[in-house]
Design an enzyme around this catalytic site. Structure first.
Site, PDB file in Angstrom:
ATOM      1  N   LYS A   8       1.196  -4.910  -8.631  1.00 27.38           N
ATOM      2  CA  LYS A   8       1.953  -5.684  -9.315  1.00 27.38           C
ATOM      3  C   LYS A   8       3.442  -5.055  -9.446  1.00 27.38           C
ATOM      4  CE  LYS A   8       2.473  -3.056 -12.970  1.00 27.38           C
ATOM      5  NZ  LYS A   8       3.859  -2.428 -13.111  1.00 27.38           N
ATOM      6  N   ALA A  94       3.771   5.077  -8.029  1.00 23.58           N
ATOM      7  CA  ALA A  94       5.106   4.139  -7.704  1.00 23.58           C
ATOM      8  C   ALA A  94       5.592   3.088  -8.291  1.00 23.58           C
ATOM      9  CB  ALA A  94       4.566   3.771  -6.093  1.00 23.58           C
ATOM     10  N   GLY A  99      -3.502   2.288  -9.208  1.00 28.68           N
ATOM     11  CA  GLY A  99      -4.596   3.065  -9.748  1.00 28.68           C
ATOM     12  C   GLY A  99      -5.162   2.068 -10.746  1.00 28.68           C
ATOM     13  N   SER A 100      -4.212   1.545 -11.503  1.00 29.67           N
ATOM     14  CA  SER A 100      -4.727   0.779 -12.536  1.00 29.67           C
ATOM     15  C   SER A 100      -5.647  -0.395 -11.998  1.00 29.67           C
ATOM     16  CB  SER A 100      -3.812   0.089 -13.597  1.00 29.67           C
ATOM     17  OG  SER A 100      -2.804   1.243 -14.023  1.00 29.67           O
ATOM     18  N   ASP A 133      -1.867  -0.430 -18.219  1.00 31.65           N
ATOM     19  CA  ASP A 133      -1.763  -1.635 -17.143  1.00 31.65           C
ATOM     20  C   ASP A 133      -2.831  -2.261 -16.732  1.00 31.65           C
ATOM     21  OD1 ASP A 133       0.855  -1.135 -17.210  1.00 31.65           O
ATOM     22  OD2 ASP A 133       1.099  -0.255 -15.115  1.00 31.65           O
TER      23      ASP A 133
END
Length: 269
Positions: A8, A94, A99-100, A133
């Protein structure tokens, strides 16, 4: 069973105040991008987790995918051990939420595979315990995000037809480092209002509070944003707490090998 957790971007990011619990209140627009990992899970006699692609730092047991499995396992209505394979493509740390996304998509995958029958709301509440997130990726559609990043309001923002270029220069910026240079301030106008302006007006209007102080420390961030504008971007900015920057284009830009030393993804929104 396989799924493809996506990244995202943040369109605007304002850090509005420091909370008494140590977190920060913020406001931003989250928009899904088709830069994707691949996540597969199949029933197994014992729990197995392996990865390919980008090297993932840290202990495997701290991965959000395994934490998601631990959360959802008590609700399983069938064999609850799985063999999980993650092919990691989205750069980590980044500002892309990779990861979320993995954690949230894992919840959705396990919910179906193990026949847990959890609702969207239940999955969002579960995802919120994984990270700020994570709940966004349950429905995975454009939202205005507020509070500490776990409350959302659906917005009518459709960038279909535009092309996005994401560039990750490989600068690792920790959350502590990013917040260390921020003085929380409530903006004169909320990003939920500014996002209603035509995209051609976003430049200089919609800002990421992290971008300016981090660009002073890492000038490459500013250089890449300006490079994207020179390539014809309508709007360019850093996403999240960095260091990935992105540019939104009306037409697909010709990059040649200009950013070949960095991790670059280009595609339709």
């Amino acid at each position: 069973m396989i799924c493809f957790p996506n990244a995202k971007i943040n369109i605007g990011l304002n850090i509005t105040e420091k909370r008494s619990d140590g977190f920060h209140n913020l406001e931003s627009v989250f928009y899904p991008v088709k830069w994707r990992d691949a996540l597969e899970a199949i029933p197994a006699e014992r729990l197995i987790f392996n990865t390919t692609g980008l090297d993932i730092p840290g202990k495997p047991e701290n991965n959000l995918i395994l934490k998601a499995f631990d959360l959802i396992k008590p609700f399983a209505k069938k064999e609850s051990n799985v063999h999980i394979h993650l092919h990691k493509v989205i750069p980590m740390g980044a500002g892309l939420g990779g990861g979320s996304a993995d954690g949230a998509f894992a919840l959705k995958l396990f919910n179906e595979l193990l026949e847990c029958d959890l609702s969207i709301l239940q999955l969002q509440q579960m995802a919120a315990t994984l990270g700020s997130d994570c709940p966004f990726f349950i429905e995975n559609k454009p939202v205005f995000c507020f509070d500490r990043g776990i409350k959302f309001k659906t917005i009518e923002l459709d960038l279909t037809g535009y092309t996005i270029v994401c560039i990750n220069p490989g600068i690792h910026i920790s959350t502590a480092e990013a917040y260390g240079s921020i003085i929380p301030t409530k903006p004169k106008e909320s990003v939920i209002t500014l996002i209603e302006e035509p995209i051609e007006k976003w430049k200089g209007l919609i800002k990421n509070d992290f971008e300016e102080p981090l660009a002073k420390k890492y000038p490459l961030i500013d250089e890449l944003v300006n490079s994207l504008y020179r390539k014809g971007a309508i709007y360019a900015a850093m996403t999240g707490s960095g260091s990935t920057v992105y540019g939104i284009f009306k037409e697909e830009p010709h990059l040649k090998n200009q950013f070949s030393e960095y991790a670059v993804w280009k595609g339709e929104l």
